[in-house]
Motif scaffolding. Structure first.
Motif, mmCIF file in Angstrom:
data_model
loop_
_atom_site.group_PDB
_atom_site.id
_atom_site.type_symbol
_atom_site.label_atom_id
_atom_site.label_comp_id
_atom_site.label_asym_id
_atom_site.label_seq_id
_atom_site.Cartn_x
_atom_site.Cartn_y
_atom_site.Cartn_z
ATOM 1 N N ASN A 93 -0.956 -2.104 -14.347
ATOM 2 C CA ASN A 93 -1.462 -1.039 -15.223
ATOM 3 C C ASN A 93 -2.325 -0.007 -14.523
ATOM 4 O OD1 ASN A 93 -0.648 -2.612 -17.739
ATOM 5 N ND2 ASN A 93 -1.998 -4.017 -16.652
ATOM 6 N N SER A 94 -2.719 -0.277 -13.303
ATOM 7 C CA SER A 94 -3.652 0.635 -12.637
ATOM 8 C C SER A 94 -3.515 0.513 -11.126
ATOM 9 C CB SER A 94 -5.099 0.282 -13.024
ATOM 10 O OG SER A 94 -5.428 -0.977 -12.458
ATOM 11 N N GLY A 95 -4.207 1.418 -10.432
ATOM 12 C CA GLY A 95 -4.154 1.414 -8.979
ATOM 13 C C GLY A 95 -4.828 0.201 -8.372
ATOM 14 N N ALA A 96 -6.001 -0.146 -8.907
ATOM 15 C CA ALA A 96 -6.737 -1.277 -8.341
ATOM 16 C C ALA A 96 -5.952 -2.575 -8.511
ATOM 17 C CB ALA A 96 -8.102 -1.402 -9.016
ATOM 18 N N GLU A 97 -5.320 -2.718 -9.657
ATOM 19 C CA GLU A 97 -4.506 -3.916 -9.857
ATOM 20 C C GLU A 97 -3.332 -3.938 -8.882
ATOM 21 O OE1 GLU A 97 -3.691 -5.493 -14.164
ATOM 22 O OE2 GLU A 97 -3.793 -3.317 -14.151
ATOM 23 N N SER A 127 -12.931 2.914 3.140
ATOM 24 C CA SER A 127 -11.704 3.380 2.482
ATOM 25 C C SER A 127 -11.853 3.168 0.971
ATOM 26 C CB SER A 127 -10.496 2.613 3.021
ATOM 27 O OG SER A 127 -10.725 1.217 2.933
ATOM 28 N N PHE A 128 -10.797 3.442 0.220
ATOM 29 C CA PHE A 128 -10.867 3.249 -1.232
ATOM 30 C C PHE A 128 -9.565 2.643 -1.736
ATOM 31 C CE2 PHE A 128 -10.724 4.161 -5.709
ATOM 32 C CZ PHE A 128 -12.041 3.992 -6.115
ATOM 33 N N HIS A 129 -9.687 1.459 -2.322
ATOM 34 C CA HIS A 129 -8.496 0.810 -2.862
ATOM 35 C C HIS A 129 -8.702 0.370 -4.303
ATOM 36 C CE1 HIS A 129 -6.605 0.917 1.068
ATOM 37 N NE2 HIS A 129 -7.699 0.421 1.595
ATOM 38 N N GLY A 130 -9.793 0.811 -4.930
ATOM 39 C CA GLY A 130 -10.031 0.458 -6.319
ATOM 40 C C GLY A 130 -11.384 -0.195 -6.517
ATOM 41 N N ARG A 131 -11.627 -0.652 -7.760
ATOM 42 C CA ARG A 131 -12.962 -1.110 -8.144
ATOM 43 C C ARG A 131 -13.019 -2.557 -8.611
ATOM 44 N NH1 ARG A 131 -17.348 2.487 -7.397
ATOM 45 N NH2 ARG A 131 -16.573 4.612 -7.563
ATOM 46 N N VAL A 179 -3.909 0.352 4.591
ATOM 47 C CA VAL A 179 -4.547 1.669 4.698
ATOM 48 C C VAL A 179 -3.954 2.611 3.657
ATOM 49 C CG1 VAL A 179 -5.017 1.454 7.187
ATOM 50 C CG2 VAL A 179 -2.888 2.505 6.450
ATOM 51 N N GLU A 180 -4.751 3.611 3.276
ATOM 52 C CA GLU A 180 -4.216 4.709 2.469
ATOM 53 C C GLU A 180 -3.496 5.638 3.443
ATOM 54 O OE1 GLU A 180 -7.506 6.527 -0.086
ATOM 55 O OE2 GLU A 180 -8.571 5.051 1.105
ATOM 56 N N THR A 181 -2.283 6.013 3.130
ATOM 57 C CA THR A 181 -1.550 6.917 4.040
ATOM 58 C C THR A 181 -2.356 8.212 4.208
ATOM 59 O OG1 THR A 181 0.417 6.016 2.971
ATOM 60 C CG2 THR A 181 0.758 7.802 4.535
ATOM 61 N N GLY A 184 -7.798 9.554 0.092
ATOM 62 C CA GLY A 184 -8.130 10.530 -0.949
ATOM 63 C C GLY A 184 -9.624 10.645 -1.185
ATOM 64 N N GLU A 185 -10.207 9.567 -1.727
ATOM 65 C CA GLU A 185 -11.644 9.572 -2.037
ATOM 66 C C GLU A 185 -12.477 9.852 -0.783
ATOM 67 O OE1 GLU A 185 -11.144 8.927 -5.957
ATOM 68 O OE2 GLU A 185 -13.162 8.842 -5.122
ATOM 69 N N GLY A 186 -11.984 9.369 0.342
ATOM 70 C CA GLY A 186 -12.733 9.478 1.601
ATOM 71 C C GLY A 186 -12.820 10.895 2.147
ATOM 72 N N LEU A 212 0.807 0.145 2.747
ATOM 73 C CA LEU A 212 0.385 1.550 2.663
ATOM 74 C C LEU A 212 0.049 1.870 1.208
ATOM 75 C CD1 LEU A 212 2.904 3.240 5.148
ATOM 76 C CD2 LEU A 212 0.519 2.613 5.547
ATOM 77 N N ASP A 213 -1.226 2.128 0.970
ATOM 78 C CA ASP A 213 -1.700 2.423 -0.388
ATOM 79 C C ASP A 213 -1.348 3.873 -0.726
ATOM 80 O OD1 ASP A 213 -3.131 3.063 -2.665
ATOM 81 O OD2 ASP A 213 -4.971 2.038 -2.057
ATOM 82 N N GLU A 214 -0.363 4.015 -1.626
ATOM 83 C CA GLU A 214 0.090 5.361 -2.017
ATOM 84 C C GLU A 214 -0.295 5.650 -3.468
ATOM 85 O OE1 GLU A 214 2.692 7.705 -0.496
ATOM 86 O OE2 GLU A 214 2.537 6.832 1.501
ATOM 87 N N VAL A 215 -1.372 5.008 -3.920
ATOM 88 C CA VAL A 215 -1.803 5.204 -5.310
ATOM 89 C C VAL A 215 -2.092 6.684 -5.582
ATOM 90 C CG1 VAL A 215 -3.712 4.751 -6.929
ATOM 91 C CG2 VAL A 215 -2.642 2.862 -5.702
ATOM 92 N N GLN A 216 -2.743 7.337 -4.634
ATOM 93 C CA GLN A 216 -3.099 8.750 -4.848
ATOM 94 C C GLN A 216 -2.091 9.719 -4.203
ATOM 95 O OE1 GLN A 216 -7.067 11.571 -4.406
ATOM 96 N NE2 GLN A 216 -7.281 9.401 -4.652
ATOM 97 N N CYS A 217 -1.588 9.353 -3.025
ATOM 98 C CA CYS A 217 -0.771 10.323 -2.274
ATOM 99 C C CYS A 217 0.724 10.182 -2.533
ATOM 100 C CB CYS A 217 -1.080 10.220 -0.782
ATOM 101 S SG CYS A 217 -0.740 8.602 -0.082
ATOM 102 N N ALA A 241 0.420 4.020 -8.386
ATOM 103 C CA ALA A 241 -0.120 4.129 -9.761
ATOM 104 C C ALA A 241 -0.155 5.624 -10.101
ATOM 105 C CB ALA A 241 -1.497 3.481 -9.874
ATOM 106 N N LYS A 242 -1.274 6.080 -10.647
ATOM 107 C CA LYS A 242 -1.518 7.499 -10.953
ATOM 108 C C LYS A 242 -0.252 8.271 -11.349
ATOM 109 C CE LYS A 242 -5.770 7.967 -8.234
ATOM 110 N NZ LYS A 242 -6.819 8.561 -9.020
ATOM 111 N N GLY A 243 0.351 8.992 -10.412
ATOM 112 C CA GLY A 243 1.423 9.947 -10.714
ATOM 113 C C GLY A 243 2.645 9.352 -11.377
#
Ligand SMILES: Cc1ncc(COP(=O)(O)O)c(C=O)c1O
Length: 388
Positions: A93-97, A127-131, A179-181, A184-186, A212-217, A241-243
């Motif tokens: 349901n979300s990026g962190a999950e 880095s940022f992978h969720g909360r 890693v996030e490709t 984003g947050e960083g 490769l965390d593509e939640v944002q990109c 997630a997101k998009g």
């Protein structure tokens, strides 16, 4: 007094409706929204095609348990695998999950092949992978983990861009590098293609999985379906997630057949993940993004946007330090704190969002029009002029 907890630093503005690239506030003003719920509303607000899809499905069936077949999810998973490196998908349901599930998939794979001690995940510091608890400790960020101990073990960290630190941090217990490709947050920090290729080579050599965390990109934001496609690298696991939901909460983990082999019945689950309503929206988002010219347009519009922003950077070299990013994941790095600049943009009816390292994130919808980019450029230039 708000009954909401104070875990967000909310701006003093609320919206009553959205249409395309615009938001209409309760104060009567119309804003150009280049934040898009932080890269979520990939097709803009109140997209007619998505409205039709969700309305249609909402009259048929919202939710059934994953104890049953869900044809809408089968369809979305098939399309995602046909389009990408992946063979299997788990919906969330979300990026962190999604990132947390990616960690579980990596660990479970090594467990399933008789290497349970190979379970550590190597991530970039800050880095940022969720909360969630695991994903905040994956970030290696003091700010995110402070007060949330005891520490969740199993994560190691290396410095962004420091290859020596990366190589030093790898041990025989490293199961995956995550890693996030593009961070984003960083601060919209792009991992160069050659770096990703080197990372993949290291992973292959040391029997380590590449997440490769593509939640944002991901999902078209950079002009390709996935940001890593620019480098031609093939990851093992990709959380998204997101998009993909265009505003409806959807997360997913894409993976190869090899690593999926560890995820046997009962190893993971989610009550809501992959329900018919969410899957119908996801399929409708893909209908649009996979259209022949869609990503071409993202590329064309983003090239225009980047080139104009670089002209502004040259015009205002004491304000804008750098234009960062790929496609419509854009960062404007300022010399000074960006908060005031973001406020001034908002006063001029352009919404953006902060990122680390004094960066302003600019995230238009993927179907943004050139004339809307021109409006944004005019506002950014005005704020630069007044800042001088
Ligand atoms: C790269 C990345 N991973 C994970 C997440 C977490 O996603 P969510 O907020 O949907 O849990 C985000 C959110 O911004 C993100 O940018």
């Amino acid at each position: 007094m708000s009954a909401l907890a104070k875990n967000y630093n909310r701006r003093k503005i609320a919206f009553k409706k959205g249409k395309g690239s615009f938001l209409y506030a309760t104060n009567g003003k119309k804003y150009l929204d280049f934040c898009m719920g932080i890269a979520v509303c990939s097709l803009g607000h109140a997209n007619p095609y998505l409205i039709k899809a969700i309305n249609k499905q909402s009259k048929k069936l919202w939710h059934v348990s994953n104890a049953f077949q869900i044809p809408e999810g089968e369809k979305l998973a098939k399309r995602l695998t046909q389009k990408t490196f992946a063979d299997s998908v788990i919906f969330q349901n979300s990026g962190a999950e999604a990132t947390e599930t990616a960690i579980k998939v990596a660990r479970r794979y090594f467990y399933s092949i008789g290497k349970p001690k190979k379970n550590r995940i190597l991530c970039i510091k800050n880095s940022f992978h969720g909360r969630t608890l695991a994903t905040i400790f994956a970030s290696g960020s003091k700010k995110m983990t402070e007060g949330f101990g005891p520490k969740i073990d199993g994560f190691d960290h290396f410095e962004f861009g420091n290859h020596h630190s990366l190589k030093k941090s790898i041990t025989k217990y490293t199961a995956a590098i995550m890693v996030e490709t593009i961070m984003g947050e960083g601060g919209i920090k792009v991992i160069p293609d050659w770096c990703l290729r080197d990372l993949k080579k290291i992973c292959v050599k040391k029997n380590i999985l590449l997440i490769l965390d593509e939640v944002q990109c991901g999902i078209g934001r950079t002009g390709k379906f996935f940001a890593f496609e620019h480098s031609k690298v093939k990851p093992d696991i990709v959380p998204i997630a997101k998009g993909i939901g265009g505003g409806f909460p959807i997360g997913a983990v894409l993976m190869t057949k090899k690593v999926a082999s560890g995820m046997t019945p009962g190893t993971h689950g989610s009550t809501f993940g992959g329900n018919p309503l969410a899957m119908s929206v996801g399929n409708a988002v893909l209908d649009q993004i996979l259209k022949k010219e869609f990503l071409q347009n993202v590329k064309k519009n983003s090239q225009y946007f980047h080139s104009k922003l670089n002209i502004l950077k040259n015009q205002y070299p004491k304000i804008i330090k750098e234009v960062r990013g790929v496609g419509l994941l854009i960062g404007l790095k300022l010399f000074n704190d960006q908060a005031n600049f973001i406020k001034k943009l908002m006063d001029n009816k352009l919404l953006t969002i902060r990122a680390g390292e004094n960066v302003i994130r600019i995230l238009p919808p993927l179907n943004v029009k050139k004339k809307e980019i021109d409006i944004a450029l005019k506002i950014i230039e005005k704020v630069c002029r007044e800042y001088k």
